[in-house]
Design an enzyme around this catalytic site. Structure first.
Site, mmCIF file in Angstrom:
data_model
loop_
_atom_site.group_PDB
_atom_site.id
_atom_site.type_symbol
_atom_site.label_atom_id
_atom_site.label_comp_id
_atom_site.label_asym_id
_atom_site.label_seq_id
_atom_site.Cartn_x
_atom_site.Cartn_y
_atom_site.Cartn_z
ATOM 1 N N ASN A 211 -39.552 -3.435 7.024
ATOM 2 C CA ASN A 211 -38.434 -3.263 6.091
ATOM 3 C C ASN A 211 -37.772 -1.914 6.355
ATOM 4 O OD1 ASN A 211 -39.898 -1.189 4.438
ATOM 5 N ND2 ASN A 211 -41.223 -2.948 3.998
ATOM 6 N N LYS A 290 -45.980 -12.598 24.434
ATOM 7 C CA LYS A 290 -44.618 -12.527 23.925
ATOM 8 C C LYS A 290 -44.041 -13.935 23.773
ATOM 9 C CE LYS A 290 -39.985 -10.930 25.133
ATOM 10 N NZ LYS A 290 -39.147 -10.215 26.117
ATOM 11 N N PRO A 306 -52.791 -8.511 0.865
ATOM 12 C CA PRO A 306 -53.394 -8.077 -0.403
ATOM 13 C C PRO A 306 -52.436 -7.167 -1.155
ATOM 14 C CG PRO A 306 -54.408 -6.955 1.455
ATOM 15 C CD PRO A 306 -53.544 -8.028 2.030
ATOM 16 N N ILE A 308 -51.940 -4.041 -3.067
ATOM 17 C CA ILE A 308 -52.694 -2.788 -3.216
ATOM 18 C C ILE A 308 -52.678 -2.292 -4.649
ATOM 19 C CG2 ILE A 308 -52.850 -0.389 -2.444
ATOM 20 C CD1 ILE A 308 -51.537 -1.292 0.206
ATOM 21 N N VAL A 309 -51.498 -2.228 -5.253
ATOM 22 C CA VAL A 309 -51.392 -1.683 -6.612
ATOM 23 C C VAL A 309 -52.161 -2.551 -7.600
ATOM 24 C CG1 VAL A 309 -49.814 -1.055 -8.468
ATOM 25 C CG2 VAL A 309 -49.177 -0.610 -6.100
ATOM 26 N N PHE A 324 -43.613 1.892 -7.587
ATOM 27 C CA PHE A 324 -42.171 1.835 -7.367
ATOM 28 C C PHE A 324 -41.710 0.388 -7.415
ATOM 29 C CE2 PHE A 324 -41.945 6.196 -6.420
ATOM 30 C CZ PHE A 324 -40.614 6.556 -6.231
ATOM 31 N N LYS A 342 -49.147 -5.518 -13.048
ATOM 32 C CA LYS A 342 -50.058 -4.821 -12.135
ATOM 33 C C LYS A 342 -50.813 -3.670 -12.804
ATOM 34 C CE LYS A 342 -47.387 -6.085 -8.046
ATOM 35 N NZ LYS A 342 -46.921 -5.694 -6.703
#
Length: 403
Positions: A211, A290, A306, A308-309, A324, A342
């Site tokens: 991203n 490739k 997974p 994380i937070v 965030f 969360k």
């Protein structure tokens, strides 16, 4: 001494004193400490040291004219005031202190001091009789009451032959005092783990999904937390940002690696700042060679990474969690739901795109907790990080008192 001046924007003001010869040495020492320095000179300052000298030591053209049309086209006085993380005036004459104390804005330097939201510091330099005069001491107190940092002066032999207080503080000591301005102590004694940047999820040996995160916000928050006295560990995805010299930095590439690193260490920490833009999905199977271009669509099967937070939020002894939410629509509603889902203590919401947020140098955010919703306007991420750390420290201390 830990130096907090790396990449700090210091605007050095030079006024008309014989001590102006020390300003060149001061610029050199600030730059050695990692600061980016620009110089603004008064007309009388140029009688004691040339703009060419200050340009040579700073690496930037000197600013000296409030009505410089060319400067306005590039970095005019208002933009320069916004650029600064600190305005330091060294040497500061009695006349300059008087004009600043009374709010005058009749030249470039006083205008910058009034226009900025950055901290102000002055290092006085004048004859000992002028320094001791009641009017000078009154102006000194006015500046202190307004939050201006006064550095010195020192005592000793003066150029005029007098002996006493009024000598400009030596450059090395000024750098120490400036460094201390950036060290707030708000998080002294606490351990903080910060995630930053994107993750890369491989498709084949030469391609990956990612991203637009640059890591700038996470790195700025890690630096600001360190300035506030915390022991900071930075868990970073792939970014093009130099390693902060005084922080522990753990490099990861994938979301799984970031998850494993955080979960292995987070129990040791008081606060978790989840700033990284972690990939939600990865390829179920990574092609061993490739993938070559062929006719027709190529299908990739994705599987969830997974969270994380959410995983940290499930711990029996969880740290204070700040996350965030970078959203494109319904920003506040999405962030509030995410915080509850969360089990975060706070969440920082921002609208991505339009030159702010992910990948940009500036951001505007809303800090959301169970008690508050605080909006902070568009500003450079370094300055935003310091404001956020102050608010996070206040919220953490309140939460600790309730326990």
């Amino acid at each position: 001494m830990t130096l907090f001046l790396a990449n700090k924007h210091i605007l050095l003001g030079v006024t008309g004193s014989i001590a102006a010869y020390k300003s060149a040495e001061l610029v050199r020492r600030l730059r050695e400490a990692g600061a980016i320095v620009r110089v603004a000179m008064t007309e009388n300052a140029k009688r004691f040291i040339t703009p060419l000298t200050m340009q040579a030591v700073s690496g930037y053209p000197v600013h000296d004219d409030l009505f410089d049309v060319h400067a306005e086209a590039a970095m005019g006085h208002i933009e320069l005031a916004r650029w600064a993380d600190l305005i330091l005036v060294a040497p500061a004459t009695a006349d300059f202190m008087t004009r600043l104390a009374h709010g005058h804005a009749d030249d470039l330097l006083t205008t910058l001091c009034l226009a900025t939201k950055a901290p102000l510091a002055v290092a006085p330099a004048m004859n000992q009789g002028m320094w001791k005069h009641a009017l000078t001491q009154t102006n000194r107190q006015v500046l202190l009451d307004k939050g201006v940092h006064i550095i010195g002066p020192g005592e000793g032999n003066q150029a005029c032959g007098d002996v006493g207080p009024g000598r400009m503080t030596e450059p090395a000591e000024i750098v120490e005092k400036v460094n201390a301005i950036f060290s707030s102590g708000l998080l002294a004694g606490l351990k903080i783990i910060v995630t930053a940047g994107p993750t890369h999820e491989a498709i084949d040996p030469v391609r990956f999904m990612t991203n637009g995160s640059s890591g700038k916000m996470g790195y700025a928050l890690a630096e600001a937390a360190s300035e506030a006295g915390a022991d900071v560990t930075l868990v970073s995805g792939p970014v093009n940002i130099p390693k902060p010299s005084h922080l522990e930095k753990l490099d990861v590439v994938t979301a799984q690696e970031m998850y494993e690193t955080v979960m292995r260490k987070v129990a040791e920490y008081d606060i978790f700042l989840a700033v990284a833009a972690v990939s939600d999905y990865r390829c179920e199977t990574i092609a061993p060679q490739k993938i070559h271009k062929e006719e027709g669509p190529v299908q990739l099967t994705l599987t969830r990474n997974p969270d994380i937070v959410a995983s940290v939020g499930q711990l029996a002894r969880k740290p204070f969690i700040v996350g965030f939410a970078a959203e494109t629509e319904d920003v506040i509603a999405q962030a509030k739901a995410k915080r509850l889902r969360k089990k975060m203590d706070m969440i920082i919401a921002n609208q991505v795109g339009s030159g702010a947020g992910m990948g940009a140098d500036e951001n505007a955010v809303t800090l959301i907790s169970a008690e508050n919703e605080i909006s902070l306007p568009l500003m450079p991420k370094r300055k935003l990080a310091r404001q956020l750390i102050k608010l996070i420290a206040e919220a953490f201390n309140k939460a600790e008192r309730r326990q």
